[in-house]
Design an enzyme around this catalytic site. Structure first.
Site, PDB file in Angstrom:
ATOM      1  N   ASP A   1       0.715   1.544  -3.799  1.00 34.41           N
ATOM      2  CA  ASP A   1      -0.592   0.979  -3.451  1.00 34.41           C
ATOM      3  C   ASP A   1      -0.424  -0.493  -3.066  1.00 34.41           C
ATOM      4  O   ASP A   1       0.436  -1.198  -3.591  1.00 34.41           O
ATOM      5  CB  ASP A   1      -1.547   1.059  -4.637  1.00 34.41           C
ATOM      6  CG  ASP A   1      -1.861   2.482  -5.051  1.00 34.41           C
ATOM      7  OD1 ASP A   1      -1.688   3.401  -4.227  1.00 34.41           O
ATOM      8  OD2 ASP A   1      -2.269   2.683  -6.215  1.00 34.41           O
TER       9      ASP A   1
ATOM     10  N   ASP B   1       0.723   4.751  -0.108  1.00 38.00           N
ATOM     11  CA  ASP B   1      -0.275   5.580  -0.776  1.00 38.00           C
ATOM     12  C   ASP B   1      -1.664   5.025  -0.472  1.00 38.00           C
ATOM     13  O   ASP B   1      -2.111   5.056   0.661  1.00 38.00           O
ATOM     14  CB  ASP B   1       0.004   5.651  -2.272  1.00 38.00           C
ATOM     15  CG  ASP B   1      -0.821   6.713  -2.979  1.00 38.00           C
ATOM     16  OD1 ASP B   1      -1.474   7.516  -2.300  1.00 38.00           O
ATOM     17  OD2 ASP B   1      -0.823   6.734  -4.219  1.00 38.00           O
TER      18      ASP B   1
ATOM     19  N   ASP C   1      -6.797   1.170  -4.814  1.00 40.43           N
ATOM     20  CA  ASP C   1      -7.225   2.206  -5.752  1.00 40.43           C
ATOM     21  C   ASP C   1      -7.788   1.561  -7.014  1.00 40.43           C
ATOM     22  O   ASP C   1      -7.218   0.601  -7.544  1.00 40.43           O
ATOM     23  CB  ASP C   1      -6.064   3.129  -6.114  1.00 40.43           C
ATOM     24  CG  ASP C   1      -5.706   4.087  -4.979  1.00 40.43           C
ATOM     25  OD1 ASP C   1      -6.376   4.029  -3.926  1.00 40.43           O
ATOM     26  OD2 ASP C   1      -4.758   4.870  -5.143  1.00 40.43           O
TER      27      ASP C   1
ATOM     28  N   ARG D   1     -11.314   8.231   2.441  1.00 42.75           N
ATOM     29  CA  ARG D   1     -11.451   7.472   1.184  1.00 42.75           C
ATOM     30  C   ARG D   1     -12.036   6.080   1.432  1.00 42.75           C
ATOM     31  O   ARG D   1     -11.355   5.076   1.279  1.00 42.75           O
ATOM     32  CB  ARG D   1     -10.111   7.365   0.449  1.00 42.75           C
ATOM     33  CG  ARG D   1      -9.525   8.703   0.062  1.00 42.75           C
ATOM     34  CD  ARG D   1      -8.293   8.535  -0.789  1.00 42.75           C
ATOM     35  NE  ARG D   1      -7.713   9.831  -1.171  1.00 42.75           N
ATOM     36  CZ  ARG D   1      -6.645  10.001  -1.934  1.00 42.75           C
ATOM     37  NH1 ARG D   1      -6.012   8.938  -2.404  1.00 42.75           N
ATOM     38  NH2 ARG D   1      -6.204  11.196  -2.220  1.00 42.75           N
TER      39      ARG D   1
END
Length: 348
Positions: free
Chosen positions: A159, A182, A186, A238
């Site tokens: 991340d 990734d 997050d 997302r």
């Protein structure tokens, strides 16, 4: 209104990182005390004409809760300037409040752990963290009360930014995130009271996840996050995808050419989606996604230009029960957001 062509049915392949746009501006590091309510928006003379921004967090990062008076980062502590990965890791892991100025391009490996009471602020328009990312806290050292601003994140091995391990009161503002492995950003594992504002996400598929997994119900009752005035520029999915959280407040963001979907609410999450501008997004809002059970979404006053029909369901806790806010006209969002997002536009 002139629009660009409809997005492809399948997501584009990942392409090499391109040089991010450098935006002129000035940098000032916030040194104020506790934040009881959002600072008043104002026009900053160092920015493009008409760009409004604030020098203190608003949204959930401004809320007094969990023993924390808003989000102040490293205010009250000393200031250090770092130019290497070793210096950044040492400063980010130091106990006590600290303002960390990131100067130039820093090549890192894996994730650097950031512990409580830190402001990590890029200097000027050239601050960059590449090759790795920042993880807020560990299982033994919390990453509470952290500010990350004015930094370009590229080519992360995992991340770019991970808000995790019960970190609370976090402000992620005016950054540029692209081309990681990734997720670009997050927020998970019982983290709470986070604001994500004025960031550009691009050159990537998975932009921002809220909630660890379908099998982590400990996130229920946590993960209160505000997303406002972000630019999700060609990222596939997302924006965010959410599990369990309520409310997640998503307003005045610009969505453009998002190939898979814009927003997804799953596992009984509650999302308030308002005043956003969706352009060339075939599936702007999903209720449930893939193997995840449905969540809840209330949407109001959004614009869908050459885009599909949003899915909605249920009721959601009003964000105004936590903090005051003003929603801009969604028609103004593309101009306001593209003029104000990213590095080099940090207000004092």
């Amino acid at each position: 209104m002139t629009t660009t062509p409809t997005v492809p049915a399948t997501p584009p392949r990942r392409v090499p990182r391109r040089t991010a746009l450098l935006l002129a501006g000035v940098l000032a590091i916030p040194l104020g005390g506790g934040v009881a309510a959002p600072a008043a928006a104002r026009v900053d003379a160092g920015n493009s004409p008409g760009v409004t921004c604030t020098g203190a967090p608003d949204g959930f990062a401004s809320v007094n809760a969990l023993g924390q008076n808003g989000t102040t980062g490293g205010a009250g502590g000393p200031t250090v300037t770092v130019t290497t990965a070793a210096q950044l890791a040492s400063a980010a892991g130091q106990a006590g409040p600290l303002i960390i100025r990131v100067s130039g391009r820093i090549q890192v490996s894996d994730m650097i752990t950031v512990v409580a009471n830190k402001s990590i602020i890029g200097v000027g328009t050239t601050a960059e963290i590449t090759g790795g990312g920042l993880q807020l806290g560990s299982t033994t050292r919390p990453g509470n009360n952290v500010i990350i601003r004015n930094i370009r994140f590229t080519d992360a091995e995992d991340d770019s930014i991970s808000v995790t391990n019960k970190a609370h009161h976090v402000w992620i503002d005016h950054n540029d995130l692209s081309d990681g492995y990734d997720g670009l950003l997050d927020i998970k594992r019982e983290s709470d009271f986070v604001t994500v504002s004025w960031n550009r996400f691009h050159q990537h598929s998975k932009a921002s996840l809220v909630g660890h997994s379908d099998n982590y119900p400990a996130d229920r009752g946590k993960l209160r996050v505000t997303y406002h005035h972000n630019f999700f520029d060609g990222t596939d999915q997302r924006h965010p995808r959410v599990r369990f959280a309520e409310p997640v407040h998503i307003y005045n963001n610009y969505y453009r050419n998002n190939a898979l979907y814009g927003i997804a609410s799953t596992e009984d999450a509650g999302l308030m989606v308002e005043g956003n501008y969706f352009e060339n997004v075939a599936h702007p809002i999903h209720v449930g996604y893939a193997d995840s059970a449905p969540g809840r979404v209330v949407e109001r006053n959004n614009l869908y230009v050459n885009s599909g029909t949003p899915e909605t369901a249920g009721t959601v806790v009003e964000p105004r029960t936590y903090y005051p806010y003003t929603v801009d006209s969604p028609a103004s969002v593309p101009a306001t957001v593209t003029a104000g997002v990213g590095v080099g536009r940090v207000c004092p």
